[in-house]
Design a protein around this motif. Sequence first.
Motif, PDB file in Angstrom:
ATOM      1  N   ALA A   1       0.822  -1.222   0.000  1.00  0.00           N
ATOM      2  CA  ALA A   1       0.000   0.000   0.000  1.00  0.00           C
ATOM      3  C   ALA A   1       0.853   1.268   0.000  1.00  0.00           C
ATOM      4  N   ARG A   2       1.904   1.280   0.791  1.00  0.00           N
ATOM      5  CA  ARG A   2       2.750   2.481   0.879  1.00  0.00           C
ATOM      6  C   ARG A   2       3.468   2.729  -0.452  1.00  0.00           C
ATOM      7  N   THR A   3       4.058   1.673  -1.022  1.00  0.00           N
ATOM      8  CA  THR A   3       4.779   1.834  -2.285  1.00  0.00           C
ATOM      9  C   THR A   3       3.826   2.227  -3.408  1.00  0.00           C
ATOM     10  N   ARG A   4       2.622   1.659  -3.391  1.00  0.00           N
ATOM     11  CA  ARG A   4       1.646   2.024  -4.416  1.00  0.00           C
ATOM     12  C   ARG A   4       1.277   3.498  -4.319  1.00  0.00           C
ATOM     13  N   GLN A   5       1.071   4.019  -3.081  1.00  0.00           N
ATOM     14  CA  GLN A   5       0.738   5.426  -2.924  1.00  0.00           C
ATOM     15  C   GLN A   5       1.877   6.306  -3.434  1.00  0.00           C
ATOM     16  N   GLN A   6       3.108   5.891  -3.141  1.00  0.00           N
ATOM     17  CA  GLN A   6       4.259   6.648  -3.644  1.00  0.00           C
ATOM     18  C   GLN A   6       4.299   6.626  -5.172  1.00  0.00           C
ATOM     19  N   ALA A   7       3.968   5.475  -5.753  1.00  0.00           N
ATOM     20  CA  ALA A   7       3.959   5.380  -7.208  1.00  0.00           C
ATOM     21  C   ALA A   7       2.878   6.265  -7.811  1.00  0.00           C
ATOM     22  N   GLU A   8       1.697   6.323  -7.177  1.00  0.00           N
ATOM     23  CA  GLU A   8       0.640   7.203  -7.672  1.00  0.00           C
ATOM     24  C   GLU A   8       1.049   8.657  -7.569  1.00  0.00           C
ATOM     25  N   ASP A   9       1.694   9.045  -6.466  1.00  0.00           N
ATOM     26  CA  ASP A   9       2.165  10.420  -6.323  1.00  0.00           C
ATOM     27  C   ASP A   9       3.221  10.746  -7.378  1.00  0.00           C
ATOM     28  N   SER A  10       4.094   9.765  -7.656  1.00  0.00           N
ATOM     29  CA  SER A  10       5.109   9.991  -8.689  1.00  0.00           C
ATOM     30  C   SER A  10       4.459  10.185 -10.050  1.00  0.00           C
ATOM     31  N   LEU A  11       3.378   9.439 -10.339  1.00  0.00           N
ATOM     32  CA  LEU A  11       2.671   9.608 -11.603  1.00  0.00           C
ATOM     33  C   LEU A  11       2.050  10.986 -11.707  1.00  0.00           C
ATOM     34  N   GLN A  12       1.411  11.464 -10.626  1.00  0.00           N
ATOM     35  CA  GLN A  12       0.801  12.788 -10.659  1.00  0.00           C
ATOM     36  C   GLN A  12       1.855  13.875 -10.832  1.00  0.00           C
ATOM     37  N   ALA A  13       2.999  13.726 -10.151  1.00  0.00           N
ATOM     38  CA  ALA A  13       4.063  14.722 -10.312  1.00  0.00           C
ATOM     39  C   ALA A  13       4.594  14.728 -11.739  1.00  0.00           C
TER      40      ALA A  13
ATOM     41  N   ALA B   1       2.330  -3.400 -11.813  1.00  0.00           N
ATOM     42  CA  ALA B   1       2.837  -3.678 -10.467  1.00  0.00           C
ATOM     43  C   ALA B   1       1.889  -4.521  -9.641  1.00  0.00           C
ATOM     44  N   SER B   2       0.806  -5.037 -10.222  1.00  0.00           N
ATOM     45  CA  SER B   2      -0.126  -5.878  -9.489  1.00  0.00           C
ATOM     46  C   SER B   2       0.269  -7.338  -9.513  1.00  0.00           C
ATOM     47  N   GLY B   3       1.395  -7.675 -10.157  1.00  0.00           N
ATOM     48  CA  GLY B   3       1.854  -9.055 -10.234  1.00  0.00           C
ATOM     49  C   GLY B   3       1.271  -9.814 -11.404  1.00  0.00           C
TER      50      GLY B   3
END
Length: 400
Positions: free
Chosen positions: A98-110, A191-193
């Motif tokens: 969950a934490r890495t996914r949130q970071q990945a979503e934030d990276s996409l928005q940036a 990244a969902s496997g």
Amino acid sequence: MNRWIPRLGLTLVTISLVALLAWALWPTAVPVTTATVAAGRFTESVREEGRTRLRDTWHVSAPIAGFLQRVTLEVGDPVEADETLFRLEPSPVPALDARTRQQAEDSLQAAQARLRTAEANLDTVRADRRFAEAEFRRYQQLHSRNLVSTAELEQRRNQRDRLVALENAASSGVEVARFEAESARALLDVASGQRIAPGDIPELEVRAPVSGIVLSRYRCCEGSVAAGEPILELGRPSDLEIQVDLLSMDAVRLRPGMPVRLTGWGGDALDGQVRRVEPAGFTRISALGVDEQRVPVIVDFEADFTPQAHGLGSGFRIEAEFVLWEADGILQVPTSALFRHQGEWHVFAIDQGRAWRRAVVIGRRQGLVTQVLSGLEPGELIVNHPGERVDDGVRVARQD
């Protein structure tokens, strides 16, 4: 006359008792089993159990780490050289927490925000470049009529060229921002496997190095594999041979090319020959717990023998008889009839109902039969398995 009758009766009784006692004390014939000395074909050989094997095998493994697609080949299937054995594709991206996914979503928005900024900057520079080009064309017209100086015209040209370069730089910035956004989006998409859809990624086809059959299948189902992990084992049935582990004392008597009789495999006896006696042995513990030095001996089938047609494959049991020497007309006796007496070999020959000890000279031995070089003649009768009661000159009775 009457007085002689009691004496005669007593004499007869005495004689009868003496005869009965003599008969009781007379030695009886010893019962024995016999064998006849005969001349015939004699074969000296060594017998041992062996196993069939393939001279050469090929282990086909995964050349790189990846995701193995299902292996459709089964054990026993024929394959041709350069035929596709299995396919590999890149390994799926592992699922994110969950934490890495949130970071990945934030990276996409940036990344998307940087892309919008780069596009806006490109629009601004492009507008300035169009205005500079228009200004340069007007100054060209004024310069042709000598209304502006050459220096002013060069200044406008310089301004136009700088804005063209800035536009190119801004366009490159847009491309970079777009790639960053696509990379961030791809990370979230895979990244969902889950595996990428077939056809969207390249596949690595692993092909057969030789023509033959599948001997073993180590992996059948799809899944991740490591580099070097074995998948299939291939072999050629025509390369079938036999390995027999002989005692070292028997192996030293063998030479390449010696004939071998092959039995105990489920069919008629086959012919073979020794191809190689290995130069190094090994230690094996027997069923009785005794250390034995064994030497591998490799045997080839006859040239026109086809193992597959007879149902033979790798790892089958077979009995091998190595022929060391054979000849016809050899005088031979059962080994059980021989015994040692005063350092020499003897047998008990039967003559006129009595057993007579006779010295013999023996030659080669083969299991239950021994060659006799001298001391006996064909057709003579001898005692087989002589016991303690059999001695020189003892009367014997045949029990055959």
